[in-house]
Design a protein around this motif. Structure first.
Motif, PDB file in Angstrom:
ATOM      1  N   ASP A 147       0.848  -1.192   0.000  1.00 29.96           N
ATOM      2  CA  ASP A 147       0.000   0.000   0.000  1.00 29.96           C
ATOM      3  C   ASP A 147       0.884   1.243   0.000  1.00 29.96           C
ATOM      4  N   PRO A 148       0.316   2.415  -0.325  1.00 31.94           N
ATOM      5  CA  PRO A 148       1.139   3.626  -0.463  1.00 31.94           C
ATOM      6  C   PRO A 148       1.994   3.952   0.760  1.00 31.94           C
ATOM      7  N   GLN A 149       1.440   3.783   1.967  1.00 30.80           N
ATOM      8  CA  GLN A 149       2.218   4.095   3.157  1.00 30.80           C
ATOM      9  C   GLN A 149       3.372   3.119   3.342  1.00 30.80           C
ATOM     10  N   ALA A 150       3.121   1.835   3.102  1.00 27.76           N
ATOM     11  CA  ALA A 150       4.185   0.831   3.226  1.00 27.76           C
ATOM     12  C   ALA A 150       5.278   1.077   2.184  1.00 27.76           C
ATOM     13  N   ARG A 151       4.877   1.513   0.989  1.00 26.76           N
ATOM     14  CA  ARG A 151       5.860   1.831  -0.047  1.00 26.76           C
ATOM     15  C   ARG A 151       6.780   2.952   0.415  1.00 26.76           C
ATOM     16  N   ARG A 152       6.203   4.002   0.957  1.00 26.56           N
ATOM     17  CA  ARG A 152       7.014   5.143   1.384  1.00 26.56           C
ATOM     18  C   ARG A 152       7.891   4.797   2.573  1.00 26.56           C
ATOM     19  N   ASN A 153       7.407   3.952   3.461  1.00 30.75           N
ATOM     20  CA  ASN A 153       8.248   3.480   4.563  1.00 30.75           C
ATOM     21  C   ASN A 153       9.445   2.689   4.033  1.00 30.75           C
ATOM     22  N   PHE A 154       9.194   1.904   2.998  1.00 25.53           N
ATOM     23  CA  PHE A 154      10.267   1.122   2.389  1.00 25.53           C
ATOM     24  C   PHE A 154      11.274   2.035   1.705  1.00 25.53           C
ATOM     25  N   TRP A 155      10.790   3.117   1.078  1.00 26.59           N
ATOM     26  CA  TRP A 155      11.693   4.088   0.454  1.00 26.59           C
ATOM     27  C   TRP A 155      12.648   4.673   1.495  1.00 26.59           C
TER      28      TRP A 155
END
Length: 292
Positions: free
Chosen positions: A158-166
């Motif tokens: 999901d978008p939040q998990a993607r940004r956390n991964f970034w």
């Protein structure tokens, strides 16, 4: 310093040339993006760089020398799909993978880096999507690699998990690890990558920093309107591109463009002004969207 380079790399399958004599290099400590649509040859290129597939011809160099088996001890790979052992906890899984290497990153440091401390004793099969991706990243880092390959690491998040991964990837880069990233998310590449290579049909069609490539191919910004606001037979002094329900006008004179639209009685409700991005660059270079 150059840590990895390919020179005149070719890969053929029977009569089909998947990679057609490409060359590029990767400097130490950067995030390098290899981009392209399905069938572009990027996966084949990555597999040759990782030592999984042998080139038909050409050369791969690690740290200035032809790649050898020992070089891959300094490489970490996060595959898009990795099967995890059954009935092992997160901590046990990391210990198992660590046993395959002579030198490893300290387990407590690795778990803290990848935010896995709270899940150390949890069955690895029961992790959420974001937690599982962090575990796969930790497994790729277990041998404390100098070069880290990430294959579509945020697919399905999901978008939040993607940004956390970034944020996590950026932290790993700041620690000195060189990262090779493949992704279909252009915002991801634009955010993370210092240099990129764009491939299509087995060839390199663009190479450089994201901003440098955008500056080289675009002069101005995009004026974006809902497509319904711009009649199909509307003619204008600037080229109009229609896609995904929007009409886009590339211009370096925003005020004049907007005034001209007003003078032609175009409804400006929903108007946006955007800078061109990597998706725009790919469409400009190839004529089709990156996900095709």
């Amino acid at each position: 310093m150059e840590v990895l380079a390919v020179a005149n790399l070719v890969k053929t399958f029977k009569r089909h040339a998947a990679v057609k004599g490409i060359s590029f290099s990767v400097d130490e400590g950067i995030c390098f993006g290899l981009l392209g649509p399905n069938g572009a040859g990027k996966t084949t290129t990555i597999e040759m760089m990782e030592g999984i597939s042998k080139p038909t011809s050409g050369e791969i160099r690690y740290f200035g020398k032809p790649a050898t088996v020992s070089d891959y001890q300094n490489v970490g790979i996060q595959f898009q799909n990795t099967a995890l052992p059954d009935y092992l906890s997160v901590k046990e899984t990391l210990m198992l993978f660590g046993s395959f290497y002579k030198e490893t990153k300290p387990l407590p440091e690795l778990m803290t880096l990848c935010s896995l401390d709270d899940f150390a004793d949890q069955d690895a099969r029961k992790l959420s999507g974001g937690q599982r991706q962090r575990l796969l990243l930790a497994l790729a880092l277990v041998n404390n690699p100098k070069i880290l390959f990430l294959d579509e690491p945020t697919t399905g998040l999901d978008p939040q998990a993607r940004r956390n991964f970034w944020t996590l990837i950026d932290l790993i880069k700041k620690q000195g690890t060189t990262i090779i990233l493949t992704t279909h998310y252009m915002d991801e590449a634009q955010t993370l990558c210092d240099d990129i290579v764009v491939m299509d049909a087995g060839e390199i069609i663009a190479q450089g920093s994201p901003q440098g490539l955008l500056d080289a191919h675009f002069d101005g910004v995009k004026v974006v309107l809902p497509e319904s606001a711009v009649p199909a037979d509307f003619s204008f002094e600037y080229a109009i591109t229609r896609a995904n329900g929007y009409a886009e006008i590339l211009t370096n004179q925003v005020n004049q463009t907007v005034n001209a639209l007003i003078a032609r009685n175009i409804d400006l409700d929903g108007l946006q002004v955007k800078s061109p991005n990597l998706e725009d660059l790919f469409i400009t270079l190839t004529g089709h969207a990156l996900r095709s």
